[in-house]
Design a protein around this motif. Structure first.
Motif, mmCIF file in Angstrom:
data_model
loop_
_atom_site.group_PDB
_atom_site.id
_atom_site.type_symbol
_atom_site.label_atom_id
_atom_site.label_comp_id
_atom_site.label_asym_id
_atom_site.label_seq_id
_atom_site.Cartn_x
_atom_site.Cartn_y
_atom_site.Cartn_z
ATOM 1 N N VAL A 158 -6.174 -15.417 27.758
ATOM 2 C CA VAL A 158 -6.105 -13.959 27.851
ATOM 3 C C VAL A 158 -4.713 -13.481 27.448
ATOM 4 O O VAL A 158 -4.559 -12.523 26.676
ATOM 5 N N GLY A 159 -3.682 -14.160 27.965
ATOM 6 C CA GLY A 159 -2.313 -13.803 27.622
ATOM 7 C C GLY A 159 -2.034 -13.955 26.140
ATOM 8 O O GLY A 159 -1.372 -13.105 25.527
ATOM 9 N N ILE A 160 -2.543 -15.040 25.543
ATOM 10 C CA ILE A 160 -2.342 -15.255 24.102
ATOM 11 C C ILE A 160 -3.041 -14.154 23.306
ATOM 12 O O ILE A 160 -2.496 -13.611 22.339
ATOM 13 N N GLY A 161 -4.261 -13.816 23.732
ATOM 14 C CA GLY A 161 -5.000 -12.740 23.057
ATOM 15 C C GLY A 161 -4.273 -11.415 23.146
ATOM 16 O O GLY A 161 -4.209 -10.655 22.166
ATOM 17 N N MET A 162 -3.701 -11.106 24.310
ATOM 18 C CA MET A 162 -2.930 -9.869 24.475
ATOM 19 C C MET A 162 -1.701 -9.865 23.578
ATOM 20 O O MET A 162 -1.342 -8.834 22.996
ATOM 21 N N LEU A 163 -1.055 -11.026 23.460
ATOM 22 C CA LEU A 163 0.129 -11.134 22.603
ATOM 23 C C LEU A 163 -0.243 -10.891 21.144
ATOM 24 O O LEU A 163 0.467 -10.173 20.417
ATOM 25 N N VAL A 164 -1.369 -11.484 20.704
ATOM 26 C CA VAL A 164 -1.854 -11.270 19.332
ATOM 27 C C VAL A 164 -2.146 -9.789 19.116
ATOM 28 O O VAL A 164 -1.790 -9.212 18.076
ATOM 29 N N ASN A 165 -2.802 -9.169 20.110
ATOM 30 C CA ASN A 165 -3.135 -7.743 20.008
ATOM 31 C C ASN A 165 -1.873 -6.891 19.897
ATOM 32 O O ASN A 165 -1.825 -5.920 19.143
ATOM 33 N N HIS A 166 -0.826 -7.290 20.618
ATOM 34 C CA HIS A 166 0.436 -6.528 20.595
ATOM 35 C C HIS A 166 1.177 -6.711 19.271
ATOM 36 O O HIS A 166 1.689 -5.748 18.698
ATOM 37 N N ARG A 167 1.224 -7.971 18.806
ATOM 38 C CA ARG A 167 2.009 -8.276 17.604
ATOM 39 C C ARG A 167 1.254 -7.952 16.315
ATOM 40 O O ARG A 167 1.882 -7.583 15.311
ATOM 41 N N PRO A 206 -2.117 -5.938 15.804
ATOM 42 C CA PRO A 206 -3.331 -5.227 16.240
ATOM 43 C C PRO A 206 -4.430 -5.187 15.185
ATOM 44 O O PRO A 206 -5.618 -5.251 15.512
ATOM 45 N N GLY A 207 -4.049 -5.098 13.921
ATOM 46 C CA GLY A 207 -5.054 -5.107 12.857
ATOM 47 C C GLY A 207 -5.815 -6.416 12.823
ATOM 48 O O GLY A 207 -7.048 -6.442 12.703
ATOM 49 N N PHE A 208 -5.094 -7.524 12.915
ATOM 50 C CA PHE A 208 -5.721 -8.848 12.945
ATOM 51 C C PHE A 208 -6.615 -8.984 14.170
ATOM 52 O O PHE A 208 -7.724 -9.531 14.086
ATOM 53 N N ALA A 209 -6.158 -8.461 15.323
ATOM 54 C CA ALA A 209 -6.949 -8.540 16.551
ATOM 55 C C ALA A 209 -8.270 -7.806 16.391
ATOM 56 O O ALA A 209 -9.321 -8.300 16.833
ATOM 57 N N ARG A 210 -8.245 -6.641 15.765
ATOM 58 C CA ARG A 210 -9.485 -5.882 15.558
ATOM 59 C C ARG A 210 -10.429 -6.621 14.626
ATOM 60 O O ARG A 210 -11.644 -6.629 14.834
ATOM 61 N N ARG A 211 -9.871 -7.253 13.577
ATOM 62 C CA ARG A 211 -10.722 -7.991 12.636
ATOM 63 C C ARG A 211 -11.339 -9.218 13.291
ATOM 64 O O ARG A 211 -12.467 -9.598 12.978
ATOM 65 N N MET A 212 -10.581 -9.839 14.179
ATOM 66 C CA MET A 212 -11.056 -11.061 14.832
ATOM 67 C C MET A 212 -12.067 -10.775 15.942
ATOM 68 O O MET A 212 -12.847 -11.642 16.317
ATOM 69 N N ASP A 213 -12.048 -9.557 16.469
ATOM 70 C CA ASP A 213 -12.822 -9.242 17.661
ATOM 71 C C ASP A 213 -14.309 -9.558 17.486
ATOM 72 O O ASP A 213 -14.917 -10.224 18.321
ATOM 73 N N LYS A 214 -14.903 -9.095 16.400
ATOM 74 C CA LYS A 214 -16.335 -9.298 16.191
ATOM 75 C C LYS A 214 -16.670 -10.780 16.050
ATOM 76 O O LYS A 214 -17.647 -11.275 16.629
ATOM 77 N N ALA A 215 -15.856 -11.511 15.268
ATOM 78 C CA ALA A 215 -16.099 -12.933 15.055
ATOM 79 C C ALA A 215 -16.013 -13.709 16.366
ATOM 80 O O ALA A 215 -16.829 -14.599 16.628
ATOM 81 N N VAL A 216 -15.036 -13.351 17.198
ATOM 82 C CA VAL A 216 -14.874 -14.035 18.480
ATOM 83 C C VAL A 216 -16.052 -13.745 19.390
ATOM 84 O O VAL A 216 -16.562 -14.628 20.086
ATOM 85 N N ARG A 217 -16.536 -12.501 19.403
ATOM 86 C CA ARG A 217 -17.691 -12.144 20.233
ATOM 87 C C ARG A 217 -18.932 -12.933 19.801
ATOM 88 O O ARG A 217 -19.670 -13.457 20.630
#
Length: 292
Positions: free
Chosen positions: A148-157, A159-170
């Motif tokens: 969870v902490g790593i995911g939050m860090l990715v989202n902070h650093r 955010p565009g990559f986090a949004r793109r990854m979100d669907k694939a991870v789900r």
């Protein structure tokens, strides 16, 4: 069930799911509690207090065998999963509230999950062959909170990559959960019929009650429609992967994981049907209010 599926696949599945949760989280999600205290407090009370009490009543009513009864209460003690966020989004719920509830309840579960599961073990007097070592529980929640902490860090650093990854991870999380459930059912193939007879009805009832309670109780306290939908999905859609992981890797009893495996099949159907109905109800009410 001592195989690569549990020793590698199960921890990896849990880590991916929790990483996906982190991709949606920001510090503001924790601060949001102060802006919507009633919605958060009522939903958490349903999840942490009311649900385990209802589940215990069902376990006693159905007179479940010890390991399946422990599995039901372990499931009830598990926090909401990332799938709750997806259902909330599909059915016009307050997704931000879902994210906040999942984050807070995951932290609370560090205490409540071992307490409720320990109560179940004591109730069935199975301390001699089923135990929850503190060291193992700490490891489980380290496995939860670190991704969870790593995911939050990715989202902070990024955010565009986090949004793109979100669907694939789900999608990956859902696929992995399906594989885990299939693996458990195949491992227990000779007992599947008996298990479904024992826990099929109780898991269906518990899922239906959870979804309804998660909606009706907040509404009774004046929580708005979209927030009530979010609460319903959070209370009714559990992190079954966590329950399965604790059952197999900590309690070392595959049978205890069966209720979570069966529930994970039931909850998708029930959450979809309930979400369709309740979102139409809320939408119709909003339309009527707009006209008037």
């Amino acid at each position: 069930m001592d195989s690569a599926l549990t020793t590698v696949g199960l921890p990896l599945a849990l880590a991916i799911i929790m990483f996906g949760l982190g991709l949606d989280l920001t510090p503001n999600d924790f601060r949001r509690v102060g802006r919507a205290p009633k919605a958060v407090a009522v939903a958490l009370a349903c999840q942490v207090v009311l649900l385990p009490a209802i589940c215990f009543g069902l376990v006693v009513l159905f007179d479940l065998p010890a390991l399946l009864g422990i599995g039901m209460l372990l499931l009830a003690a598990s926090p909401g999963g990332t799938t709750a966020n997806l259902f909330s989004h599909l059915f016009r719920g307050d997704v931000a509230l879902n994210i906040t509830l999942t984050a807070i309840n995951t932290v609370i579960a560090v205490v409540t999950l071992p307490l409720i599961t320990g109560f179940a073990i004591a109730w069935f007097d199975r301390q001699d062959d089923v135990s929850m070592p503190l060291v193992e529980i700490v490891k489980v929640f380290a496995l939860i909170l670190l991704p969870v902490g790593i995911g939050m860090l990715v989202n902070h650093r990024a955010p565009g990559f986090a949004r793109r990854m979100d669907k694939a991870v789900r999608i990956g999380s859902a696929v992995i959960l399906a594989i885990l459930v299939l693996g458990i059912l195949l491992d227990q193939l000779e007992n599947v019929g008996d298990y479904l007879a024992d826990v099929g009805l109780i898991t269906a009832l518990f899922c239906a009650i959870s979804l309804v309670v998660g909606y009706v109780v907040p509404k009774a306290f004046g929580v708005t429609g979209p927030q009530a939908i979010a609460s319903s999905m959070e209370v009714g859609v559990h992190n079954a992967t966590l329950a399965i992981f604790v059952a197999v890797e900590v309690l070392d009893e595959v049978e205890i994981s069966v209720p979570a495996a069966v529930y994970s099949l039931v909850m998708f159907l029930f959450a979809a049907l309930w979400g369709t109905w309740v979102s139409k109800r809320v939408g119709a009410r909003d339309d009527a209010a707009a006209v008037s």
